[in-house]
Design a protein around this motif. Structure first.
Motif: not given
Length: 644
Positions: A607-616
């Motif tokens: 359920t957690l979208l990591a900050l790196d997921d958003l950056r990529l």
């Protein structure tokens, strides 16, 4: 013997198939003559204008303006009875004048004769109608009895009339006798319409859109008495009978050029409808319960039928339905009628939806403050107009049309869906159903197909919302383009379907051009202009967070995620390559890309979208922008020439 209410109720639309294969639509005429009908006509109230018409025998026809078609056809039949009386009186006066001058009297056996036009039945008339024609009054081909009185009043649409009699000034490309082919009936060869070679009166049924293909010369060529019935929702046309200037343009043309009279038929009073209901119950051999309020029952029927309510015809159908389904004794109670209505609907009864649910969902949407305020004002105005109309008060219906213009991804379609549900919950629309169409759904492939395609689109959307996306694509380009035909038909169908809300949607600049270049009939109806602004950067992040929450995701280190997304949006705004990325749609693309990167790293927390997921995800979208920009500047597969 004076006529009673049931004599007026006996006038109704019928149909029959003739021996030559043609279909005949007609009005069943009352047995009584006009002088016998006159007391009932006067007491009906809404028919009182009929009695005010003088010297009808000198007129070439009558334009009948009505709200309900059943009322207009009823008035047409009564007008023919009055015309018969006036024609007979005129003939008697002319005969007396001729005898006074010692000239030869006309042959009385010829039926109605007026300036060479024979209105009565003769052997030649009957022979062309039906080879087996005899004195049988049940033969649908016979429109007059042995004394020359009308027993059936034929109904012809204005299109059929124009095809049969139209000249070069009319816009009817199909020639005489081609109605069967127009209807798609290829089983019968083309033939002249059954009424063409006769001289008896006709009822022409016209649309109410104000654009007619007929000309006054076509009406003159008919050389017969015409009842031109125009069904309209414009109350000013019905409530000001002394002022012909408020009539539709073509009606005024007939009055001035063709010597027609004008006869507006008002809205029947609730007490009249109540009397009709009681009369129908008694004629079926039943009685109405003392506690049953006839006025209230008719109000409930009208609310149930909405725009399809067909005056006294529906009331009689209502009574018969109740008796067949619910009658358990000779006395009918109010609940019998209500249960019959519910059974007639044949729908699964569900718990009522939460009141104001659509409005609440709209309020929860991010941004769009001015859009919400405009829609709220529009709902209140439309609701007031509908409530006044149901109460029988004077009300000028607001145009059921709106223009939604905004950039891609500004929630125009989503808001339109909620708006339709909201109007249905407020009982402004019959239902909240949403039908989205575009140019390809409204343009026919061949000549003559476009009008039918548009009609089908409105039929599917009846009582709900018709959402026309990229409406500006319907502007005609000349040549073989059928867009102009589609636009004219849209205007017609908007008039004929006042209970359907039409929303024209598209990009701001294109929609402004669409409004400016549309025909005047449509432009005058586009008064509700709603512009959807672009979202601010803060609103864009809120949209991303809301979308993630809806799909049961949450953002890691939300303040940092906010800064990351805001920097991305600033870059998009400054970089012209991102000018058309599209607001809410851009946030949807960003979310889907982030979810893809989350799946690649095989996250333990699903359920957690990591900050790196958003950056990529942001880097992926920026690469796609650069690739699209580079591809747009290259010529791929171009052969020959200088490349300029």
């Amino acid at each position: 013997m004076p006529a009673k209410l049931e004599d007026l109720l006996s006038i109704r639309r019928q149909s029959a198939k003739l021996a030559n294969g043609q279909h005949m639509e007609y009005v069943e005429m009352p047995d009584a003559a006009y002088d016998a009908l006159r007391p009932a006509v006067r007491s009906a109230g809404h028919l009182e204008e009929i009695d005010k018409l003088d010297r009808l025998g000198d007129a070439q026809g009558v334009v009948v303006l009505c709200r309900r078609l059943a009322d207009g056809l009823q008035a047409a039949a009564i007008l023919v009875r009055k015309w018969e009386r006036d024609i007979a009186g005129k003939r008697s006066r002319d005969s007396a004048l001729v005898q006074a001058e010692d000239e030869e009297a006309p042959d009385e056996s010829a039926g109605w004769e007026e300036e060479g036009a024979s209105f009565g039945p003769d052997e030649e008339d009957g022979e062309s109608m039906d080879e087996d024609d005899d004195a049988n009054g049940d033969d649908p081909a016979r429109v007059t009895d042995s004394e020359g009185r009308m027993i059936r009043l034929p109904i012809v649409t204005y299109r059929e009339f124009g095809m049969a009699l139209g000249g070069q000034e009319d816009n009817f490309p199909i020639g005489i006798g081609q109605m069967n082919m127009l209807r798609g009936d290829t089983s019968n060869p083309p033939q002249e319409p059954y009424w063409l070679d006769h001289s008896y009166p006709l009822v022409l049924v016209a649309p109410s859109h104000g654009y007619y293909s007929l000309s006054a010369n076509t009406v003159k060529r008919a050389n017969r008495f015409i009842l031109y019935v125009i069904q309209t929702m414009q109350k000013s046309w019905l409530s000001e009978p002394e002022d012909s200037s408020v009539a539709p343009p073509f009606a005024k043309q007939l009055v001035f050029e063709c010597d027609f009279d004008l006869c507006p038929i008002g809205q029947p009073a609730p007490e009249y409808y109540a009397a009709v209901l009681r009369n129908c119950v008694e004629r079926e051999g039943y009685r109405l319960s003392r506690k049953a309020d006839a006025v209230k029952l008719v109000e409930e029927l009208r609310e149930f039928r909405r725009e399809q309510f067909d005056s006294y015809v529906d009331i009689e159908r209502f009574v018969k339905l109740t008796i067949r389904r619910e009658a358990s004794s000779s006395r009918l109670a109010a609940d019998d009628f209500r249960r019959a209505l519910l059974m007639h609907r044949k729908v699964k009864m569900e718990a009522p939806k939460e009141s104001g649910k659509a409005e609440t969902q709209l309020d929860r949407m991010i941004g769009l403050g001015e859009v919400k305020a405009q829609l709220r004002r529009l709902v209140k105005r439309l609701k007031l107009e509908r409530e006044r109309m149901r109460a029988g008060l004077s009300a000028k219906p607001a145009p059921m049309a709106a223009v939604f213009m905004g950039s891609p991804g500004t929630a125009k379609t989503t808001v339109a869906r909620l708006f339709g549900r909201w109007l249905a919950e407020e009982r402004v629309l019959d239902n909240g159903e949403f039908h989205e169409v575009s140019r390809k759904d409204l343009i026919g492939k061949y000549v003559g197909w476009t009008a039918h395609v548009v009609q089908e689109a409105f039929e599917e959307a009846r009582g709900g919302i018709l959402f026309i996306d990229e409406a500006y694509s319907l502007l005609g380009n000349g040549g073989a383009d059928f867009a102009d035909e589609a636009m004219a038909e849209i205007v017609l169908q908007m008039e004929n379907n006042p209970g359907t809300l039409v929303i024209f949607a598209g990009y701001p600049d294109e929609m402004r051009r669409f409004i400016a270049e549309s025909n005047s009939g449509l432009r005058s109806r586009l008064t509700n202009l709603i512009e959807f602004p672009d979202y601010s950067d803060e609103e864009m992040f809120d949209i991303l967070r809301h979308m993630a929450s809806q799909e049961q995701y949450k953002l890691e280190r939300e303040p940092e995620a906010r800064e990351l997304v805001l920097r991305f949006l600033v870059g998009q705004r400054l970089d012209r390559r991102g000018a058309n990325q599209g607001n809410g749609r851009l946030m949807r693309k960003l979310l889907k890309a982030a979810i893809g990167h989350m799946a690649e790293r095989e996250a333990q927390d699903m359920t957690l979208l990591a900050l790196d997921d958003l950056r990529l995800a942001i880097e992926e979208l920026e690469r796609a922008d650069r690739l699209a920009a580079r591809s747009g500047s290259m010529r791929i597969g171009y052969l020959g020439g200088s490349g300029k």
